[in-house]
Design a protein around this motif. Structure first.
Motif, PDB file in Angstrom:
ATOM      1  N   LEU A  91      73.618 -10.306  16.622  1.00 39.82           N
ATOM      2  CA  LEU A  91      72.197 -10.063  16.857  1.00 39.82           C
ATOM      3  C   LEU A  91      71.652  -9.151  15.769  1.00 39.82           C
ATOM      4  N   THR A  92      72.416  -8.148  15.394  1.00 43.66           N
ATOM      5  CA  THR A  92      71.970  -7.213  14.355  1.00 43.66           C
ATOM      6  C   THR A  92      73.159  -6.497  13.729  1.00 43.66           C
ATOM      7  N   ASP A  93      72.943  -5.990  12.509  1.00 44.17           N
ATOM      8  CA  ASP A  93      73.940  -5.131  11.858  1.00 44.17           C
ATOM      9  C   ASP A  93      73.509  -3.671  12.004  1.00 44.17           C
ATOM     10  N   SER A  94      72.564  -3.414  12.911  1.00 41.76           N
ATOM     11  CA  SER A  94      71.970  -2.082  13.022  1.00 41.76           C
ATOM     12  C   SER A  94      72.624  -1.294  14.144  1.00 41.76           C
ATOM     13  N   GLY A  95      73.396  -0.286  13.793  1.00 46.07           N
ATOM     14  CA  GLY A  95      74.034   0.570  14.796  1.00 46.07           C
ATOM     15  C   GLY A  95      75.202  -0.084  15.497  1.00 46.07           C
TER      16      GLY A  95
ATOM     17  N   HIS B  99      65.436  10.292  14.777  1.00 39.73           N
ATOM     18  CA  HIS B  99      66.444   9.633  15.620  1.00 39.73           C
ATOM     19  C   HIS B  99      66.787   8.228  15.139  1.00 39.73           C
ATOM     20  N   GLN B 100      65.880   7.550  14.410  1.00 37.94           N
ATOM     21  CA  GLN B 100      66.238   6.283  13.755  1.00 37.94           C
ATOM     22  C   GLN B 100      65.193   5.958  12.703  1.00 37.94           C
ATOM     23  N   GLY B 101      65.271   4.746  12.106  1.00 35.69           N
ATOM     24  CA  GLY B 101      64.420   4.431  10.965  1.00 35.69           C
ATOM     25  C   GLY B 101      62.936   4.386  11.285  1.00 35.69           C
ATOM     26  N   ARG B 102      62.585   3.735  12.404  1.00 41.45           N
ATOM     27  CA  ARG B 102      61.162   3.610  12.737  1.00 41.45           C
ATOM     28  C   ARG B 102      60.552   4.960  13.069  1.00 41.45           C
ATOM     29  N   ALA B 103      61.374   5.914  13.499  1.00 44.98           N
ATOM     30  CA  ALA B 103      60.885   7.265  13.772  1.00 44.98           C
ATOM     31  C   ALA B 103      60.551   7.962  12.452  1.00 44.98           C
TER      32      ALA B 103
ATOM     33  N   HIS C 152      57.502  -6.291   3.995  1.00 42.99           N
ATOM     34  CA  HIS C 152      57.742  -5.128   4.872  1.00 42.99           C
ATOM     35  C   HIS C 152      58.520  -5.550   6.118  1.00 42.99           C
ATOM     36  N   PHE C 153      59.440  -4.709   6.549  1.00 43.04           N
ATOM     37  CA  PHE C 153      60.154  -4.956   7.803  1.00 43.04           C
ATOM     38  C   PHE C 153      59.171  -4.801   8.978  1.00 43.04           C
ATOM     39  N   ASP C 154      59.467  -5.490  10.099  1.00 41.19           N
ATOM     40  CA  ASP C 154      58.548  -5.518  11.262  1.00 41.19           C
ATOM     41  C   ASP C 154      58.063  -4.132  11.698  1.00 41.19           C
ATOM     42  N   THR C 155      58.996  -3.175  11.820  1.00 37.07           N
ATOM     43  CA  THR C 155      58.579  -1.860  12.327  1.00 37.07           C
ATOM     44  C   THR C 155      57.723  -1.135  11.289  1.00 37.07           C
ATOM     45  N   THR C 156      58.025  -1.382  10.011  1.00 37.82           N
ATOM     46  CA  THR C 156      57.245  -0.763   8.934  1.00 37.82           C
ATOM     47  C   THR C 156      55.814  -1.294   8.999  1.00 37.82           C
ATOM     48  N   LYS C 157      55.716  -2.608   9.089  1.00 36.34           N
ATOM     49  CA  LYS C 157      54.415  -3.260   9.208  1.00 36.34           C
ATOM     50  C   LYS C 157      53.702  -2.772  10.481  1.00 36.34           C
TER      51      LYS C 157
ATOM     52  N   LEU D  71      58.948   0.051  -1.085  1.00 39.17           N
ATOM     53  CA  LEU D  71      59.910  -0.907  -1.613  1.00 39.17           C
ATOM     54  C   LEU D  71      61.127  -0.905  -0.687  1.00 39.17           C
ATOM     55  N   THR D  72      61.411  -2.052  -0.067  1.00 43.77           N
ATOM     56  CA  THR D  72      62.500  -2.150   0.902  1.00 43.77           C
ATOM     57  C   THR D  72      63.765  -2.639   0.191  1.00 43.77           C
ATOM     58  N   ILE D  73      64.806  -1.810   0.222  1.00 45.98           N
ATOM     59  CA  ILE D  73      66.057  -2.133  -0.509  1.00 45.98           C
ATOM     60  C   ILE D  73      67.224  -2.086   0.478  1.00 45.98           C
TER      61      ILE D  73
ATOM     62  N   PHE E 174      60.776   4.462  -0.816  1.00 46.91           N
ATOM     63  CA  PHE E 174      61.785   3.434  -0.541  1.00 46.91           C
ATOM     64  C   PHE E 174      62.068   3.350   0.961  1.00 46.91           C
ATOM     65  N   ASP E 175      62.061   2.108   1.503  1.00 48.39           N
ATOM     66  CA  ASP E 175      62.634   1.878   2.828  1.00 48.39           C
ATOM     67  C   ASP E 175      64.107   1.588   2.529  1.00 48.39           C
ATOM     68  N   SER E 176      64.963   2.571   2.814  1.00 49.24           N
ATOM     69  CA  SER E 176      66.298   2.589   2.216  1.00 49.24           C
ATOM     70  C   SER E 176      67.421   2.135   3.136  1.00 49.24           C
ATOM     71  N   ALA E 177      67.090   1.477   4.263  1.00 49.13           N
ATOM     72  CA  ALA E 177      68.098   1.147   5.269  1.00 49.13           C
ATOM     73  C   ALA E 177      69.397   0.583   4.671  1.00 49.13           C
ATOM     74  N   ARG E 178      69.267  -0.268   3.642  1.00 50.51           N
ATOM     75  CA  ARG E 178      70.469  -0.882   3.049  1.00 50.51           C
ATOM     76  C   ARG E 178      70.542  -0.587   1.542  1.00 50.51           C
ATOM     77  N   PHE E 179      70.246   0.668   1.183  1.00 53.26           N
ATOM     78  CA  PHE E 179      70.177   1.043  -0.240  1.00 53.26           C
ATOM     79  C   PHE E 179      71.527   0.912  -0.952  1.00 53.26           C
TER      80      PHE E 179
HETATM   81  N1  F0G Z   1      63.623  -0.920   7.767  1.00 48.76           N
HETATM   82  C1  F0G Z   1      64.427  -1.998   7.679  1.00 48.76           C
HETATM   83  C2  F0G Z   1      64.566  -2.702   6.380  1.00 48.76           C
HETATM   84  C3  F0G Z   1      65.137  -2.449   8.806  1.00 48.76           C
HETATM   85  O1  F0G Z   1      65.928  -3.516   8.702  1.00 48.76           O
HETATM   86  C4  F0G Z   1      64.994  -1.730  10.029  1.00 48.76           C
HETATM   87  C5  F0G Z   1      65.714  -2.169  11.229  1.00 48.76           C
HETATM   88  C6  F0G Z   1      64.150  -0.615  10.065  1.00 48.76           C
HETATM   89  C7  F0G Z   1      63.477  -0.235   8.915  1.00 48.76           C
HETATM   90  C8  F0G Z   1      63.942   0.184  11.323  1.00 48.76           C
HETATM   91  O2  F0G Z   1      65.044   0.956  11.584  1.00 48.76           O
HETATM   92  O3  F0G Z   1      65.936   0.106  13.761  1.00 48.76           O
HETATM   93  O4  F0G Z   1      66.581   2.355  12.870  1.00 48.76           O
HETATM   94  O5  F0G Z   1      64.321   1.969  13.744  1.00 48.76           O
HETATM   95  N2  F0G Z   1      66.272  -3.283  11.353  1.00 48.76           N
HETATM   96  C9  F0G Z   1      67.065  -3.775  12.475  1.00 48.76           C
HETATM   97  C10 F0G Z   1      67.483  -5.212  12.241  1.00 48.76           C
HETATM   98  C11 F0G Z   1      66.457  -3.546  13.808  1.00 48.76           C
HETATM   99  O6  F0G Z   1      68.031  -5.821  13.170  1.00 48.76           O
HETATM  100  O7  F0G Z   1      67.316  -5.707  11.118  1.00 48.76           O
HETATM  101  P1  F0G Z   1      65.493   1.349  13.082  1.00 48.76           P
END
Ligand code: F0G
Length: 458
Positions: free
Chosen positions: A49-53, A98-102, A123-128, A181-183, A214-219
């Motif tokens: 479902l996801t690689d997140s957490g 507490h997480q990225g969207r925060a 842009h990622f959904d939460t960013t948008k 910039l999402t990396i 930078f949106d650095s989730a996967r930098f």
């Molecule tokens: N930015 C990117 C590029 C992401 O992929 C995600 C989360 C977030 C921000 C938000 O971070 O979940 O810690 O609040 N992506 C997950 C996914 C949910 O399944 O791709 P978060």
């Protein structure tokens, strides 16, 4: 004989996963109203479902947890994490969340006002969401190649500089608070941005006096692709490459649940003291005091180690090559997947896989359900269901791509799991012509419907 590639780790703790029968899964998915989010995890065999957490922590991370300092203010673990972030990014100012969207919520509260425009690369959904929530607009400036699943471009996350310049030229400067910039770029398929592009975007931003975030989730995964695909960086370490990336920007948001190698956490890091000072106010209101920001001390301690491990070449090679192995095998089986294979996931092209299912019967969702029924695999639909309805006409919006994302958790599944996944997909692909009908929606929320939507089989 040439020796095969071997993962640079061994397993110290195992977690059982439950097998089930096709008949059971048919029943369970029906009870879940054909929505994979409604399945309890014990009904899933391989959860993509996801690689997140969802990754595994190392022995070093688990031992760091034991020495976590839970002080409300001035925690030792906070200081360790701050030092690590500073070393990796070069940014002086740091706020845990507490997480990225925060992190997005806190930073965007400072930077974005109503009517603003925020250009970026898909842009990622939460960013948008956090941009639009503030009545501002996200403008996608990704290169056109990103929208064709067959083009083999090494950096499909890149920004089209002409598109970006056009946004700069046709709008007042004070309406553009920053560029994001999402990396790597999740929404375009886990595709990297090249160092050349990062440099050029940074130069353009500077000439218009617009900050670059930078949106650095996967930098770290992005840095790995730069090392492999940009000649000038082949002899540079991942940590050197990461630091150079961040040197071209003004700050970052981070979901530590990805390249932080932890199950929960995030942060903001910045060059500018003034923005940091303003962000501390929102951090305290939304997240917690500035030395914990919604994280436990032990979680900050584990994250400090995780960031160090995630920026090591051996780890990244095993992670990204595992995803690539799955993608390569599927390509050999002629299963249509988005090319090139991204860093964190394989994206199945449902328009090519099941063109026989009408689009208004949710073909990507139908494919995701079939993968679950046949193999107990849980992926996620990235297509019409996710795209939702037009807020005014209430008609379905049909995106260009109908995808099923199979996101691979870090350090969690073995090569045999990848072989199993590929075999399930091949079997489903070989019987695809039998699929003629999909699903209808029987219940849905007014927005973000995909989490709770209910379907019926046609
Ligand atoms: N930015 C990117 C590029 C992401 O992929 C995600 C989360 C977030 C921000 C938000 O971070 O979940 O810690 O609040 N992506 C997950 C996914 C949910 O399944 O791709 P978060």
């Amino acid at each position: 004989m040439e020796l095969p590639y071997v993962e640079p780790y061994k397993v110290k703790m195992v977690e059982s996963i439950k097998r089930s029968t096709k008949k059971q899964r048919e029943q369970w998915i029906k009870e879940a109203d054909y929505n994979l989010f409604n399945l309890s995890s014990d009904k899933v065999f391989i959860d993509l479902l996801t690689d997140s957490g969802t990754g595994a922590m190392s022995d070093r991370q688990w031992s760091a947890m034991m020495s976590g300092d839970e002080s409300y203010a001035g925690s030792k673990s906070f200081l360790q994490l701050k030092e690590t972030v500073n070393k990796i990014t070069g940014y002086t100012y740091f706020l845990p969340t507490h997480q990225g969207r925060a992190a997005e919520n806190v930073l965007f509260s400072v930077l974005i006002k109503e009517g603003d425009l925020v250009p970026g690369n898909s842009h990622f959904d939460t960013t948008k969401g956090h941009i639009e929530f503030r009545k501002a607009t996200a403008i996608d400036c990704t290169i056109n190649e990103a929208f064709d699943t067959t083009i083999l471009h090494p950096f499909k996350g890149n920004i089209d500089l002409d598109k970006l310049k056009n946004v700069f030229d046709s709008n007042p400067n004070d309406k553009i608070p920053f560029v994001i910039l999402t990396i790597t770029c999740n929404s375009s398929g886990g595709q990297p941005v090249s160092m050349a592009n990062i440099k050029a975007v940074s130069k353009l931003c500077k000439s218009y006096n617009i900050p670059l975030i930078f949106d650095s989730a996967r930098f770290a995964e992005n840095a790995y692709f730069i090392k492999l695909r940009e000649k000038a960086y082949q002899d540079r370490s991942i940590k050197e490459i990461a630091k150079e990336i961040f040197s071209y920007g003004d700050g970052m948001t981070m979901s530590a649940k990805k390249d932080g190698l932890v199950n929960m956490g995030g942060f903001i890091a910045l060059k500018d003291e003034e923005i940091y000072k303003q962000a501390t106010v929102y951090n305290i209101m939304y997240e917690g005091f500035i030395t914990y920001g919604g994280m436990n001390g032990r979680d900050m301690a584990a994250l400090a180690v995780g960031l160090d491990e995630a920026t090591e070449f051996d780890y990244l090679e095993s992670r990204i090559e595992q995803v690539a192995y799955l993608g390569r095998t599927l390509t050999e089986y002629n299963v249509p997947v988005l090319q090139p294979i991204g860093g964190h996931a394989v994206f199945i092209d449902a328009n090519k896989f099941v063109p026989t299912i009408p689009r208004d019967e949710y073909r990507a969702q139908a494919l995701a359900i079939e993968l679950y029924i046949v193999g107990g695999i849980r992926g996620v639909e990235i297509g019409t269901v996710l795209e939702d309805r037009d807020p005014f006409t209430r008609k379905n919006r049909y995106p260009e791509l109908e995808l099923v994302r199979l996101a691979i958790p870090r350090r969690t599944y073995s090569l045999n799991h990848m072989k199993y996944l590929a075999a399930v997909l091949k079997n489903v692909f070989d019987s695809r012509n039998e699929a003629k009908t999909g699903y209808i929606i029987v219940d849905e929320a007014p927005i973000m419907r995909h989490f709770t939507v209910k379907f019926n089989k046609i």
